[in-house]
Design an enzyme around this catalytic site. Structure first.
Site, mmCIF file in Angstrom:
data_model
loop_
_atom_site.group_PDB
_atom_site.id
_atom_site.type_symbol
_atom_site.label_atom_id
_atom_site.label_comp_id
_atom_site.label_asym_id
_atom_site.label_seq_id
_atom_site.Cartn_x
_atom_site.Cartn_y
_atom_site.Cartn_z
ATOM 1 N N ASP A 38 0.817 -1.207 0.000
ATOM 2 C CA ASP A 38 0.000 0.000 0.000
ATOM 3 C C ASP A 38 0.855 1.264 0.000
ATOM 4 O O ASP A 38 2.009 1.246 0.443
ATOM 5 C CB ASP A 38 -0.922 0.015 1.230
ATOM 6 C CG ASP A 38 -1.862 -1.174 1.265
ATOM 7 O OD1 ASP A 38 -2.231 -1.657 0.182
ATOM 8 O OD2 ASP A 38 -2.216 -1.613 2.379
ATOM 9 N N LYS A 39 0.258 2.352 -0.436
ATOM 10 C CA LYS A 39 0.946 3.641 -0.518
ATOM 11 C C LYS A 39 1.676 3.990 0.780
ATOM 12 O O LYS A 39 2.850 4.358 0.768
ATOM 13 C CB LYS A 39 -0.064 4.735 -0.862
ATOM 14 C CG LYS A 39 0.514 6.147 -0.833
ATOM 15 C CD LYS A 39 -0.569 7.200 -1.002
ATOM 16 C CE LYS A 39 0.001 8.581 -0.795
ATOM 17 N NZ LYS A 39 -1.040 9.637 -0.834
#
Length: 303
Positions: A138-139
């Site tokens: 994820d970011k």
């Protein structure tokens, strides 16, 4: 064209063909797989079938992955933290806050933009927006990712992910004090029917298993290491919330009152896999980011 051949396991027996294939690679969407099946790019034991075909243990599935379209993502020079690189694979330590691959309307500043400037040869299996990307994080999660520089390497790494032989260990800070030292969360994950941007434990979701053990306990938080057996979207974040210990700083799955962090306290610290060409097992470890370390020190002082 790239051919990928898979054999249905006993565990997958009785599942729909499109579901099995969508689980093979997190980057293959169910709709994409269904289109491939309609186009005749997928066969089972040499025969064309429909997407709702119920698989049998031992079935041989052949997927002809279409050629990637010409890539129009712009290469961007970045100071990438590369841990390993050769002609086939690359291991990079992604900082928190960086998106892995472009999406419509967001085509710059991603890890893929940086990778394209760093090396001209990336696997085209996952299409124009995701060259070389075998798995993602994820970011706001930091840590190690393996990248395929050609289709041979991509196929090998994907098959290792399917066979659950890739080592992926994460460190996380969670809310609450976990009383037991170790645990396993075996709970299927699917898209949340009430929020399409979120995942949740759902009866008809994809098989998902996370193992964890406690590294350190604080007054209101616990420092844990999680090992992925499967790799579902937001798996650790969803699983830890499910058992009542959501990740600190998680804007989507955690409580509003939390630690002052830029996103969830989650770091993909250890990554291990068998090299596609040499057969040698490689393992890499990235230290915790500075913000993560500082948060731990603060918790130690407060406990």
């Amino acid at each position: 064209m790239e051919y990928i051949v898979l054999q249905v396991t006993e565990e997958q027996r009785g599942e729909r063909l499109d579901k099995v294939l969508a689980e093979v690679n997190n980057e293959w969407s169910r709709s994409q797989v269904q289109q491939w099946i309609k186009d005749g790019a997928v066969t089972v034991n040499g025969q064309g079938v429909k997407g709702n075909y119920k698989t049998k243990a031992g079935d041989e599935i052949t997927v002809v992955v279409p050629e990637a379209e010409p890539l129009d993502v712009i290469p961007e020079e970045m100071n990438l933290d590369i841990y390993y690189e050769d002609q086939d694979v690359l291991v990079v330590n992604k900082p928190s806050g960086m998106v892995v691959h472009p999406a419509p309307g967001h085509t710059t500043g991603t890890l893929v933009n940086g990778l394209m400037a760093h090396c001209k040869d990336l696997s085209g299996i996952n299409g124009v927006m995701r060259p070389g990307i075998v798995h993602r994080i994820d970011k706001d999660t930091s840590g190690l990712l393996m990248v395929a520089k050609n289709d041979m390497a991509h196929e090998s790494l994907v098959n290792q992910l399917v066979a659950k032989t890739v080592t992926r260990r994460y460190k996380a800070i969670v809310h609450g004090v976990i009383p037991h030292d170790t645990g396993t969360i075996d709970a299927p994950i699917g898209r949340d029917k009430h929020d399409r941007q979120s995942m949740t434990v759902e009866e008809n979701g994809k098989h998902a298993v996370t193992h964890f053990h406690v590294l350190e306990r604080f007054t209101d938080f616990t420092f844990v290491e999680c090992q992925l057996e499967t790799g579902r979207t937001h798996q650790i974040r969803v699983h830890m919330k499910y058992i009542g210990y959501p990740l600190a700083g998680d804007p989507k799955y955690g409580p509003k009152k939390t630690l002052d962090l830029n996103g969830q306290a989650l770091h993909a610290g250890i990554l291990g896999f068998v090299h596609p060409r040499t057969g040698e097992y490689l393992e890499f470890e990235a230290p915790l980011p500075q913000e993560f370390e500082e948060t731990l020190e603060k918790l130690r002082r407060q406990s």
